[in-house]
Design a protein around this motif. Sequence first.
Motif, PDB file in Angstrom:
ATOM      1  N   ASP A  66      -0.867   4.974  -7.286  1.00 18.68           N
ATOM      2  CA  ASP A  66      -0.422   3.698  -6.744  1.00 18.68           C
ATOM      3  C   ASP A  66       0.778   3.179  -7.525  1.00 18.68           C
ATOM      4  O   ASP A  66       1.177   3.736  -8.544  1.00 18.68           O
ATOM      5  CB  ASP A  66      -1.566   2.674  -6.793  1.00 18.68           C
ATOM      6  CG  ASP A  66      -2.753   3.111  -5.954  1.00 18.68           C
ATOM      7  OD1 ASP A  66      -2.509   3.802  -4.942  1.00 18.68           O
ATOM      8  OD2 ASP A  66      -3.898   2.792  -6.318  1.00 18.68           O
ATOM      9  N   GLY A  67       1.313   2.072  -7.028  1.00 16.09           N
ATOM     10  CA  GLY A  67       2.362   1.355  -7.751  1.00 16.09           C
ATOM     11  C   GLY A  67       3.642   2.142  -7.873  1.00 16.09           C
ATOM     12  O   GLY A  67       4.202   2.633  -6.889  1.00 16.09           O
ATOM     13  N   ALA A  68       4.128   2.310  -9.124  1.00 11.27           N
ATOM     14  CA  ALA A  68       5.435   2.912  -9.373  1.00 11.27           C
ATOM     15  C   ALA A  68       5.479   4.373  -8.940  1.00 11.27           C
ATOM     16  O   ALA A  68       6.497   4.840  -8.418  1.00 11.27           O
ATOM     17  CB  ALA A  68       5.783   2.806 -10.858  1.00 11.27           C
ATOM     18  N   ALA A  69       4.369   5.104  -9.135  1.00 11.40           N
ATOM     19  CA  ALA A  69       4.358   6.519  -8.741  1.00 11.40           C
ATOM     20  C   ALA A  69       4.512   6.658  -7.233  1.00 11.40           C
ATOM     21  O   ALA A  69       5.266   7.518  -6.748  1.00 11.40           O
ATOM     22  CB  ALA A  69       3.063   7.186  -9.209  1.00 11.40           C
ATOM     23  N   TRP A  70       3.795   5.818  -6.486  1.00 12.04           N
ATOM     24  CA  TRP A  70       3.904   5.870  -5.027  1.00 12.04           C
ATOM     25  C   TRP A  70       5.305   5.484  -4.577  1.00 12.04           C
ATOM     26  O   TRP A  70       5.895   6.134  -3.710  1.00 12.04           O
ATOM     27  CB  TRP A  70       2.869   4.922  -4.413  1.00 12.04           C
ATOM     28  CG  TRP A  70       2.959   4.849  -2.910  1.00 12.04           C
ATOM     29  CD1 TRP A  70       2.418   5.699  -2.017  1.00 12.04           C
ATOM     30  CD2 TRP A  70       3.658   3.860  -2.143  1.00 12.04           C
ATOM     31  NE1 TRP A  70       2.706   5.329  -0.738  1.00 12.04           N
ATOM     32  CE2 TRP A  70       3.485   4.196  -0.779  1.00 12.04           C
ATOM     33  CE3 TRP A  70       4.407   2.734  -2.468  1.00 12.04           C
ATOM     34  CZ2 TRP A  70       4.028   3.434   0.240  1.00 12.04           C
ATOM     35  CZ3 TRP A  70       4.951   1.977  -1.444  1.00 12.04           C
ATOM     36  CH2 TRP A  70       4.759   2.319  -0.108  1.00 12.04           C
ATOM     37  N   ALA A  71       5.859   4.418  -5.178  1.00  9.77           N
ATOM     38  CA  ALA A  71       7.199   3.962  -4.794  1.00  9.77           C
ATOM     39  C   ALA A  71       8.245   5.033  -5.081  1.00  9.77           C
ATOM     40  O   ALA A  71       9.134   5.289  -4.267  1.00  9.77           O
ATOM     41  CB  ALA A  71       7.540   2.669  -5.534  1.00  9.77           C
ATOM     42  N   ALA A  72       8.136   5.695  -6.246  1.00 14.03           N
ATOM     43  CA  ALA A  72       9.103   6.737  -6.593  1.00 14.03           C
ATOM     44  C   ALA A  72       8.982   7.933  -5.641  1.00 14.03           C
ATOM     45  O   ALA A  72       9.988   8.518  -5.232  1.00 14.03           O
ATOM     46  CB  ALA A  72       8.893   7.193  -8.035  1.00 14.03           C
ATOM     47  N   ALA A  73       7.739   8.275  -5.281  1.00 16.65           N
ATOM     48  CA  ALA A  73       7.542   9.404  -4.367  1.00 16.65           C
ATOM     49  C   ALA A  73       8.112   9.106  -2.994  1.00 16.65           C
ATOM     50  O   ALA A  73       8.779   9.945  -2.385  1.00 16.65           O
ATOM     51  CB  ALA A  73       6.057   9.740  -4.277  1.00 16.65           C
ATOM     52  N   VAL A  74       7.837   7.900  -2.470  1.00 18.97           N
ATOM     53  CA  VAL A  74       8.369   7.516  -1.160  1.00 18.97           C
ATOM     54  C   VAL A  74       9.884   7.518  -1.186  1.00 18.97           C
ATOM     55  O   VAL A  74      10.542   8.032  -0.262  1.00 18.97           O
ATOM     56  CB  VAL A  74       7.830   6.137  -0.742  1.00 18.97           C
ATOM     57  CG1 VAL A  74       8.556   5.642   0.514  1.00 18.97           C
ATOM     58  CG2 VAL A  74       6.333   6.203  -0.483  1.00 18.97           C
ATOM     59  N   PHE A  75      10.464   6.969  -2.239  1.00 20.40           N
ATOM     60  CA  PHE A  75      11.926   6.929  -2.347  1.00 20.40           C
ATOM     61  C   PHE A  75      12.492   8.347  -2.372  1.00 20.40           C
ATOM     62  O   PHE A  75      13.463   8.663  -1.675  1.00 20.40           O
ATOM     63  CB  PHE A  75      12.331   6.178  -3.616  1.00 20.40           C
ATOM     64  CG  PHE A  75      13.821   6.140  -3.841  1.00 20.40           C
ATOM     65  CD1 PHE A  75      14.597   5.157  -3.247  1.00 20.40           C
ATOM     66  CD2 PHE A  75      14.449   7.096  -4.636  1.00 20.40           C
ATOM     67  CE1 PHE A  75      15.974   5.115  -3.455  1.00 20.40           C
ATOM     68  CE2 PHE A  75      15.811   7.073  -4.842  1.00 20.40           C
ATOM     69  CZ  PHE A  75      16.575   6.077  -4.248  1.00 20.40           C
ATOM     70  N   GLY A  76      11.890   9.223  -3.182  1.00 18.01           N
ATOM     71  CA  GLY A  76      12.401  10.583  -3.279  1.00 18.01           C
ATOM     72  C   GLY A  76      12.243  11.359  -1.987  1.00 18.01           C
ATOM     73  O   GLY A  76      13.166  12.041  -1.542  1.00 18.01           O
TER      74      GLY A  76
END
Length: 361
Positions: A66-76
Amino acid sequence: MDDGADWILFFMMCSFAGWVLETVYASMKKKSFVNRGFLNGFFCPIYGFAAVLIVQLSGWAEELGDGAAWAAAVFGFAAILTVTCVEYVTGWILLSIFKRRWWDYSDNLWHIDGHICVKFSLLWGMLAFIFAELIYPLAERLIAAVPSSISKVAVWFILLYFLADAIASVRKALHERGPLPFTREEVLRLDEYEACVRELLDNDEVLSMERFIHHHQTNCLHHSIQVSYISFTLCKRLHLDYRSAARGGLLHDFFLYDWREHRPDNGRHAFSHPRTALRNAERHFHLNQVEKDIIEKHMWPLALSCPRYKESFIVMLADRYCTVKEYSGRIRALFRPFPLATTFLFIAARSKPGKQEQRKN
């Protein structure tokens, strides 16, 4: 969204939203209305495809945390695997088929063929994160609120409109592109192709092929130039010997007689004319091994010996394509006077159990 109709509505909503975004941006920039989409209507399908991919990948990214890991994955995923790839492939296909760019990033740093660039890929990544976090949940609730009966009717109506718009848009784009250069005068304007076949098109015997009808209403020279130019283009893209393909393609039917009136070898024209064409070509021109192989074996598998070179296979396939295209006009002409009869036969064929529908092109 578990129902296929919901996903189609979602795809169409995102395609419409993308069209609005592109049109507003381009119109404000030019200070006049600009329809930036490929389609004539109100959809940019590239946004719909990208949105569906982003939703699917964002669900997979939840497994990473969740959180930053999910956001970074979606962005990438959005910036690299979805939006950028979809944008590059779409731009390449449109340019290859219609010889026109609907967007061009050539003025930006770190671009690839003008189809994508780092600046806009990062922008798409940020927009994808906002889309997955805020817009998609709202769109999902909005679609869920539509009654199932209404959504199914809407899906059929939108699909029919989308299909009609796509057909009209493709025809318009092909018309604006103009015809491919298949006449002798147009061919000679193409410097690279001209360098390959100028010697052949300056020969009176080659030009005499125009006197002989080959397939339906297409003369032998017209057919050979089409095969030659298509083979030249494909071999150049595949980094093969495009010069030999162009020359061999132009000489592959250099038999110099009307096969409807003169049938050599007891009517075995389809089997014998490659050897005749090769003899005529060798009498007028110096040929390399690839060109000889193209001319002699372009009728394989009717000719028992298999082509030795990749260029020979490409010319053989180009010859089949042009033949089918030239005879398709005759087939359509045969069925055009009998619309009621063909409609009846079509309905009767569909009504028979165990019979599969056959399309007539």
